[in-house]
Design an enzyme around this catalytic site. Structure first.
Site, PDB file in Angstrom:
ATOM      1  N   LEU A  10      -8.315   0.952   0.511  1.00  0.00           N
ATOM      2  CA  LEU A  10      -9.561   2.009   0.466  1.00  0.00           C
ATOM      3  C   LEU A  10      -8.818   3.117   0.477  1.00  0.00           C
ATOM      4  O   LEU A  10      -9.197   4.423   0.640  1.00  0.00           O
ATOM      5  CB  LEU A  10     -10.251   1.907   1.787  1.00  0.00           C
ATOM      6  CG  LEU A  10     -11.694   1.091   1.786  1.00  0.00           C
ATOM      7  CD1 LEU A  10     -12.493   1.370   2.956  1.00  0.00           C
ATOM      8  CD2 LEU A  10     -12.732   1.977   0.555  1.00  0.00           C
ATOM      9  N   SER A  11      -7.351   3.296   0.714  1.00  0.00           N
ATOM     10  CA  SER A  11      -6.512   4.423   0.805  1.00  0.00           C
ATOM     11  C   SER A  11      -6.719   5.563  -0.138  1.00  0.00           C
ATOM     12  O   SER A  11      -6.976   6.877   0.115  1.00  0.00           O
ATOM     13  CB  SER A  11      -5.202   3.882   0.952  1.00  0.00           C
ATOM     14  OG  SER A  11      -4.728   3.486   2.012  1.00  0.00           O
ATOM     15  N   LYS A  59       6.681  -2.948   3.318  1.00  0.00           N
ATOM     16  CA  LYS A  59       6.912  -2.145   4.518  1.00  0.00           C
ATOM     17  C   LYS A  59       8.349  -2.237   5.008  1.00  0.00           C
ATOM     18  O   LYS A  59       9.004  -1.196   5.882  1.00  0.00           O
ATOM     19  CB  LYS A  59       5.853  -2.457   5.450  1.00  0.00           C
ATOM     20  CG  LYS A  59       4.441  -2.040   5.314  1.00  0.00           C
ATOM     21  CD  LYS A  59       3.574  -2.477   6.350  1.00  0.00           C
ATOM     22  CE  LYS A  59       2.265  -1.855   6.033  1.00  0.00           C
ATOM     23  NZ  LYS A  59       1.235  -2.317   7.382  1.00  0.00           N
ATOM     24  N   ARG A 144       0.021 -19.476  13.202  1.00  0.00           N
ATOM     25  CA  ARG A 144       0.165 -20.751  12.847  1.00  0.00           C
ATOM     26  C   ARG A 144       1.467 -21.551  12.999  1.00  0.00           C
ATOM     27  O   ARG A 144       1.620 -22.789  13.503  1.00  0.00           O
ATOM     28  CB  ARG A 144      -0.330 -21.085  11.409  1.00  0.00           C
ATOM     29  CG  ARG A 144      -1.704 -20.622  11.127  1.00  0.00           C
ATOM     30  CD  ARG A 144      -2.103 -20.852   9.656  1.00  0.00           C
ATOM     31  NE  ARG A 144      -3.288 -20.316   9.152  1.00  0.00           N
ATOM     32  CZ  ARG A 144      -3.325 -19.182   8.452  1.00  0.00           C
ATOM     33  NH1 ARG A 144      -2.196 -18.583   8.270  1.00  0.00           N
ATOM     34  NH2 ARG A 144      -4.487 -18.795   7.979  1.00  0.00           N
ATOM     35  N   TYR A 207     -11.020  -4.616   7.037  1.00  0.00           N
ATOM     36  CA  TYR A 207     -12.200  -4.097   6.909  1.00  0.00           C
ATOM     37  C   TYR A 207     -13.174  -4.433   5.847  1.00  0.00           C
ATOM     38  O   TYR A 207     -14.443  -3.832   5.718  1.00  0.00           O
ATOM     39  CB  TYR A 207     -12.005  -2.454   6.763  1.00  0.00           C
ATOM     40  CG  TYR A 207     -10.842  -2.061   5.436  1.00  0.00           C
ATOM     41  CD1 TYR A 207     -11.600  -2.178   4.212  1.00  0.00           C
ATOM     42  CD2 TYR A 207      -9.495  -1.984   5.826  1.00  0.00           C
ATOM     43  CE1 TYR A 207     -10.442  -1.943   3.158  1.00  0.00           C
ATOM     44  CE2 TYR A 207      -8.644  -1.459   4.952  1.00  0.00           C
ATOM     45  CZ  TYR A 207      -9.268  -1.689   3.518  1.00  0.00           C
ATOM     46  OH  TYR A 207      -8.541  -1.340   2.572  1.00  0.00           O
TER      47      TYR A 207
END
Length: 260
Positions: A10-11, A59, A144, A207
């Site tokens: 959505l950015s 990142k 996990r 989201y």
């Protein structure tokens, strides 16, 4: 916006809405960039590029490519933002951390003393760092595979003020004031929902789809949404790119409309 996969992001919607609101004729697009491809992508960019937003798997790969790394990005071990400097090099920053703080405090201004974080990746590390800056000192990482929590544990070990971190399996019981989920909706099993049903505040960074099973399991809890986080971290990026205050309301409204 760079990453892989990137089509769901959505950015672009948020940033474009921000540019329209302040009268900037700027563009913001999504580009599929896989692990290992970031250096070549950066070399192709000219001076018209003001900045880049990064998602996984880029990142951590961005840090050694930047001439300057902010204290927050260095502490998190990850950057979600690259800003072009006057000399053509890049400055790396992390708006996930302050965005997490802003999103949480908007919905829940009370102190958080104990938190459960579901998942152990870069977003989990940012969540731990963000909560530690607000005074939280007891963390449970539910994963996990304990090996997946290594990077988040490194973030905890670099903190100036020590925190207590416990590793458990996904769905293991843990008392907390807040549960932060960084795992996909399809990993939120009935056992996991039952384990954290009594936690009064839920922060789910997903989201879409919405609501996630974790959120839908108990509608009476305080909920911080993935859109809340996305808007606040994007607003910080907007200001880094443009030098202008971000039109938060217009960006949030655009995100809500797109999700609807």
């Amino acid at each position: 916006m760079l990453g892989s996969p990137i089509g769901h992001s959505l950015s672009p919607v948020l940033h474009r809405a921000g540019y329209r609101a302040v009268g900037l004729d700027w563009t913001y697009d999504a580009h599929e960039v896989s692990s290992g491809e970031l250096p070549a992508f950066l070399t192709r960019l000219d001076d018209s590029w003001r900045g880049l937003s990064l998602t996984m798997p880029l990142k951590r790969e961005a840090l050694p490519l930047a001439a300057v790394v902010s204290d927050v990005a260095r502490a998190a071990g990850a950057a979600n933002t690259l800003v072009r400097r006057d000399d053509g090099t890049w400055a790396a920053d992390n708006t996930d951390v302050p965005g997490l703080v802003a999103a949480l405090q908007e919905r829940w201004p009370s102190p958080v003393e104990r938190a459960v974080i579901l998942g152990g990746g870069a977003t989990a590390a940012s969540a731990l760092l963000a909560l530690a800056t607000t005074g939280c000192r007891e963390f449970t990482l539910a994963v996990r595979d304990p090996g997946r929590a290594a990077d988040t544990l490194e973030v905890a070990e670099r903190l100036a003020d020590p925190v207590d971190v416990r590793i458990v399996g996904l769905g293991d019981d843990a008392a907390a004031d807040l549960v932060v989920s960084t795992i996909p909706a399809d990993a939120q099993t009935p056992e996991l929902l039952a384990a954290y049903a009594a936690v009064p505040v839920v922060f789910d960074v997903v989201y879409d789809p919405w609501p996630t099973p974790l959120v839908a399991a108990n509608g009476n809890r305080v909920v911080v949404t993935g859109l809340d986080l996305l808007v606040h971290q994007a607003a910080l990026q907007f200001t880094m790119f443009t030098g202008l205050p971000a039109p938060l309301r217009e960006m949030r409204d655009a995100g809500r409309t797109a999700l609807a």
